[in-house]
Design a protein around this motif. Structure first.
Motif, PDB file in Angstrom:
ATOM      1  N   ALA A  17      -5.909  -5.250 -14.381  1.00  0.00           N
ATOM      2  CA  ALA A  17      -5.015  -4.102 -14.269  1.00  0.00           C
ATOM      3  C   ALA A  17      -4.820  -3.781 -12.800  1.00  0.00           C
ATOM      4  O   ALA A  17      -5.751  -3.814 -12.008  1.00  0.00           O
ATOM      5  N   LEU A  18      -3.583  -3.517 -12.416  1.00  0.00           N
ATOM      6  CA  LEU A  18      -3.303  -3.153 -11.038  1.00  0.00           C
ATOM      7  C   LEU A  18      -3.809  -1.740 -10.772  1.00  0.00           C
ATOM      8  O   LEU A  18      -3.744  -0.870 -11.640  1.00  0.00           O
ATOM      9  N   PRO A  19      -4.331  -1.466  -9.570  1.00  0.00           N
ATOM     10  CA  PRO A  19      -4.820  -0.133  -9.276  1.00  0.00           C
ATOM     11  C   PRO A  19      -3.681   0.882  -9.245  1.00  0.00           C
ATOM     12  O   PRO A  19      -2.549   0.559  -8.909  1.00  0.00           O
ATOM     13  N   ALA A  20      -4.020   2.119  -9.608  1.00  0.00           N
ATOM     14  CA  ALA A  20      -3.014   3.184  -9.616  1.00  0.00           C
ATOM     15  C   ALA A  20      -2.946   3.827  -8.230  1.00  0.00           C
ATOM     16  O   ALA A  20      -3.964   4.126  -7.616  1.00  0.00           O
ATOM     17  N   TYR A  21      -1.727   4.016  -7.735  1.00  0.00           N
ATOM     18  CA  TYR A  21      -1.528   4.654  -6.441  1.00  0.00           C
ATOM     19  C   TYR A  21      -0.609   5.859  -6.617  1.00  0.00           C
ATOM     20  O   TYR A  21       0.117   5.980  -7.613  1.00  0.00           O
ATOM     21  N   ALA A  22      -0.642   6.743  -5.615  1.00  0.00           N
ATOM     22  CA  ALA A  22       0.235   7.918  -5.645  1.00  0.00           C
ATOM     23  C   ALA A  22       1.695   7.472  -5.606  1.00  0.00           C
ATOM     24  O   ALA A  22       2.049   6.477  -4.974  1.00  0.00           O
TER      25      ALA A  22
END
Length: 205
Positions: A17-22
């Motif tokens: 899963a790709l990391p969540a960013y603002a």
């Protein structure tokens, strides 16, 4: 940079899963600015490194370049043993070790030896790797051990995981199953291990 040695060490690619960013919303405007931060040579020994979870970039393992097993007798029933060897995880993430297979290197057709050898010391499985003097690669890879990260952790929340060593000591055990015609026979193999970085779960709210 730590050296990564291998018998023949491969690492598998897993879905991640790709990391969540603002995020930002652009409404009523025809452009937007995105900050770009690049790091060359990111240190995968650091738990906080922003490396995509589950990728091979997390793998940083030290293992022996060569190993041996032996018996001191050619007679049937003779014990096969070995020195102790160590595999160490230097990464900021835990690592799964899989036994992929073993193959005889430059086999000598004149050598006649009947013996059995299996791995010893791994926590999840110790597969038989040689039987009747023949390499026995599995039909699929076998998970044999999970190493904690370089801080001996399986997860980032210390309250949710027990300390798990980042090293494992292994060797070989077995026996000569039929008396050999010669006093000494030497056979060489290449064993393949695969390494897979263990993803840390997202923070729970």
């Amino acid at each position: 940079m730590k050296k990564i040695f291998g018998l023949v060490a491969l690492s598998s690619i897993v879905l991640m899963a790709l990391p969540a960013y603002a995020e930002q919303d652009i409404i009523g405007e025809n452009s937007g600015n995105i900050e770009v931060n690049g790091t060359l040579g990111m240190d995968n020994t650091v738990e906080e490194a922003e490396i995509v979870e589950g990728t091979d970039q997390w793998i940083n393992v030290t293992l022996p370049l060569k190993t041996i097993f032996y018996s001191t007798s050619p007679k049937a029933g003779a014990t096969i043993t070995s020195p102790d060897y160590t595999i160490t995880n230097n990464s900021g993430r835990p690592v799964d070790i899989h036994f992929k297979g073993i193959a005889k290197d430059d086999p000598d057709p004149s050598a006649k030896a009947d013996y059995m050898v299996e791995l010893n010391g791994f926590g999840k499985a110790n597969p038989k790797i040689i039987e009747n003097g023949l390499a026995t690669p599995p039909s699929s890879r076998v998970l044999i051990h999970t190493l904690g990260n370089n801080n001996k952790k399986l997860g980032k929340d210390d309250d949710l995981t027990e300390e798990t060593d980042n090293t494992v000591t292994f060797g070989y055990v077995g026996e000569v199953t039929d008396a050999m015609d010669d006093d000494t026979i030497t056979e060489n193999y290449i064993m393949t291990l695969e390494f897979e970085a263990v993803s840390w779960p997202e923070d729970t709210p």
